[in-house]
Design a protein around this motif. Structure first.
Motif, PDB file in Angstrom:
ATOM      1  N   ARG B  74     -10.281  11.173  29.143  1.00  0.00           N
ATOM      2  CA  ARG B  74      -9.027  11.454  29.846  1.00  0.00           C
ATOM      3  C   ARG B  74      -8.980  12.867  30.447  1.00  0.00           C
ATOM      4  O   ARG B  74      -8.529  13.054  31.576  1.00  0.00           O
ATOM      5  N   GLU B  78      -8.287  13.739  34.311  1.00  0.00           N
ATOM      6  CA  GLU B  78      -7.195  14.590  34.808  1.00  0.00           C
ATOM      7  C   GLU B  78      -7.740  15.682  35.725  1.00  0.00           C
ATOM      8  O   GLU B  78      -7.159  15.985  36.771  1.00  0.00           O
ATOM      9  N   VAL B  81      -8.646  14.103  39.080  1.00  0.00           N
ATOM     10  CA  VAL B  81      -7.455  13.742  39.865  1.00  0.00           C
ATOM     11  C   VAL B  81      -6.823  14.988  40.467  1.00  0.00           C
ATOM     12  O   VAL B  81      -6.404  14.998  41.629  1.00  0.00           O
ATOM     13  N   HIS B  82      -6.786  16.041  39.671  1.00  0.00           N
ATOM     14  CA  HIS B  82      -6.263  17.317  40.177  1.00  0.00           C
ATOM     15  C   HIS B  82      -7.083  17.783  41.382  1.00  0.00           C
ATOM     16  O   HIS B  82      -6.537  18.195  42.418  1.00  0.00           O
TER      17      HIS B  82
END
Lengths: 163, 98
Positions: B74, B78, B81-82
């Motif tokens: 995860r 993240e 995606v950032h």
């Protein structure tokens, strides 16, 4: 307008008229999503779009979105400074903008932000079918559509030239 | 290094947390504004994929509406995606199987 690539990764826009300089000066204003909810969401989407993760979305809004806002604002400021420094050469197509390699990503970001927000704000067509083009070119936002196309062409050139 | 002392009456949990073992997917969604060449460039930059793989993933996004571009833990999801949102791609993450 002529685009010249430099060996060091920078580039120069030659032969710009006042109208094109004005269009480039409007990038920062066009990239402002204020008052357009869809544009705001498009620039700062949640990290989870399918399923439910409310906690992650709240954290994202609190911690990540501000970082994105700062980065996007920085890119807009960098491009704006380059455009503000446009040099006049004395001919009718008299302006020239020099963009150093270190500003190239900022230009891509700024141009792309403006395009994304403009499409949401003005509802531009997503295809080039003749009916859609005639409608937008005869409408209230024809000039904005022209600016959006200029931004797209410039972005395409930068991405294609420096890939 | 001394061993860990377990006090009497302390519950000791062993084994892998099943929830942590489930990978997260990083997805890019199609949007009609971002240029195809720009999307491929961003995929190449963020993940270090080859030109060919980046182009194929971009085409998957374009034709199928979305594509999984990475999967794993995860925290890394993240991070990616950032990064992708930093390039204004419409990117999000999703737990595998959801």
């Amino acid at each position: 307008v002529q685009l010249q690539r430099h060996a060091d990764g920078g580039f120069t826009l030659h032969g710009l008229r006042q109208a094109e300089i004005a269009a480039l000066r409007m990038v920062a204003a066009e990239a402002d999503p204020s008052g357009v909810e869809a544009a705001e969401f498009r620039l700062y989407p949640d990290p989870v779009l399918e399923g439910d993760d409310e906690g992650a979305c709240q954290d994202w809004t609190e911690f990540v979105a501000p970082q994105l806002r700062e980065a996007f604002a920085g890119a807009l400021g960098t491009m704006a400074a380059d455009v503000a420094a446009a040099a006049a050469t004395g001919s009718p197509r008299q302006f020239r903008i020099d963009v150093p390699a270190s500003h190239r990503d900022a230009w891509c970001s700024a141009l792309n932000q403006a395009r994304l927000v403009m499409h949401e704000r003005y509802g531009f067509p997503h295809s080039d079918d003749p009916v859609s083009l005639i409608k937008v070119l005869s409408g209230d936002h024809a000039e904005a559509f022209g600016r959006s196309r200029l931004y797209a062409a410039l972005l395409e050139w930068i991405v294609g030239t420096f890939r | 290094m001394a061993g860990t002392e377990v006090l009497p009456g302390t519950a000791v949990e062993t084994g892998v947390d099943a929830d942590l073992a489930v990978p997260w997917l990083v997805l890019i969604y199609n949007d009609p504004v971002n240029l195809m060449s720009y999307v491929a460039m961003v995929i190449r930059r963020v993940f270090g994929y080859s030109d060919q793989r980046s182009e194929q993933l971009m085409l998957d996004v374009h034709h199928k509406g979305k594509a999984v571009v990475w999967s794993g833990v995860r925290e890394r999801a993240e991070f990616f995606v950032h990064q992708l949102q930093g390039y204004q791609l419409l990117a999000a993450m999703q737990k595998a199987g959801d």
